[in-house]
Each structure stands twice: as C-alpha cells, then as structure tokens.
Design an enzyme around this catalytic site. Structure first.
Site, mmCIF file in Angstrom:
data_model
loop_
_atom_site.group_PDB
_atom_site.id
_atom_site.type_symbol
_atom_site.label_atom_id
_atom_site.label_comp_id
_atom_site.label_asym_id
_atom_site.label_seq_id
_atom_site.Cartn_x
_atom_site.Cartn_y
_atom_site.Cartn_z
ATOM 1 N N HIS A 1 0.830 -1.211 0.000
ATOM 2 C CA HIS A 1 0.000 0.000 0.000
ATOM 3 C C HIS A 1 0.865 1.261 0.000
ATOM 4 C CE1 HIS A 1 -3.412 -2.611 0.833
ATOM 5 N NE2 HIS A 1 -4.200 -1.572 0.659
ATOM 6 N N LYS A 2 1.873 1.268 0.841
ATOM 7 C CA LYS A 2 2.790 2.420 0.902
ATOM 8 C C LYS A 2 3.465 2.614 -0.461
ATOM 9 C CE LYS A 2 6.348 4.239 4.021
ATOM 10 N NZ LYS A 2 7.435 4.649 3.130
#
Length: 197
Positions: free
Chosen positions: A38-39
């Site tokens: 996600h990051k």
C-alpha cells in the site's frame, strides 16, 4: 440483505447496488496487498499495477504459498486486519479505481468516503478460515515484488472461484463497523449510567 455472485472486473453499477449485509461470492481476479505494498502504491504509483487493479478486488492478505511442480499454490490465504491500511486506502481507491477491498475488522471514515465517492465496497472475509479460503484460489496467475517485499507482502494475483465475503461498508456511505461501535458505546453508557467520551 441479498446473496450476490459478482465477477471481476467489477463495474460501478454492480458495486453501487450492493448494500451492507449482502453476502457475496466473488469470482475472477483478486490481488493481495498489505502494508508495504500500500505504501509503495501511494508513494511510487507503479504503472504495472494499474491494469491489474482497475475494477479489481484488493485483498488484505499475507498468504502462505508453496511451489508445486513449478507452480505456486496458496496454502493459507486468510484476511489480515484492514485498519492498518487506512492511511493509504482512499488514495488507492481513487488512483487505481479498485472496486472492492477485502479484509477483516473494517476501516475508517476516510475509506468509507472514498467508497461513496468513487463506487467501492469493503468486504469482510472470514477470519480464522485461512486454509478454507485458500481452497477458493483456483490459480495463481502471477506475483509482483516477491524478491523486494517477501512472500506475505508481495502482490499475488489470484484467480478465485466463489470467494465468500459480506458487505460491511457500502458505496451509499453505510458502515456496519461504525454502526456496531455506536451501538456498543450507547450500551456501555446505559450500563455505566453516565455519558462517556
């Protein structure tokens, strides 16, 4: 409440017709992603994920995988706690046009607002049923960032058949998680005989 069979790629009309409490059986592509992925999606905006995620279901899952005769097989594929992805998920929904997020435990107001604005839902998968859910993975199409992120954090592209889940956040702005939290708060105040913050 209804029982629905849905297929990827998911379209906005189908997603906006789903309501909190509906049971769904998802078939098609499901892409796994956890914290590191996600990051990475938000900070680096990788082009290779865009066609995979558009209209897709993104699964908060760190699967246990095994290679058999040169092919990957999911041994365990249960949901992981979704709230850890709250800082990223609204951006992922907006930028990649993901239509369904699958995990456990629900998510916060930022994700709920992104579901409402862009036409997405949160699907609650069954915690504690990782081996059973892995049996719904009929084919592992590919894996991305395996060497960089490791097995649980890599982006696995699964083909699933009738993957079971329940709609707990919908595109109309309803959240079963928020509703239960509010009811629990009221019940606790009633029990204590005083207002609490």
């Amino acid at each position: 409440m209804a029982v629905r069979e849905i297929q990827t790629p998911l379209d906005e009309t189908t997603i906006r017709s789903l309501r909190v409490g509906d049971e769904v059986f998802l078939s098609g592509l499901l892409v796994t992603a956890r914290d590191v992925a996600h990051k990475y999606m938000v900070e680096h905006k990788p082009a290779f994920l865009r066609p995979l995620l558009r209209g897709a279901a993104l699964y908060h899952c760190g699967p246990v995988m095994r290679k058999e005769r040169g092919r990957w097989k999911a041994v365990s594929a249960g949901p992981t706690t979704s709230i850890r992805e709250e800082p990223y998920t609204a951006d992922v929904i907006q930028n990649y046009r993901v239509r369904a997020i699958i995990g456990k435990g629900g998510m916060g107001p930022r994700t709920l607002e992104a579901c409402r604005r862009f036409g997405a839902v949160y699907l609650h998968a069954i915690g504690g049923a990782a081996v059973t859910l892995a049996q719904r993975v009929v084919h592992v199409r590919e894996v991305h960032m395996l060497e960089e992120f490791g097995m649980p954090e890599a982006c696995w592209v699964f083909e699933v058949d009738n993957f079971p889940a329940v709609v707990t956040m919908d595109a109309a702005g309803a959240s079963l998680h928020a509703e239960i939290a509010a009811r629990s708060h009221t019940a606790l105040e009633r029990f204590l005989g005083r207002a609490i913050r």
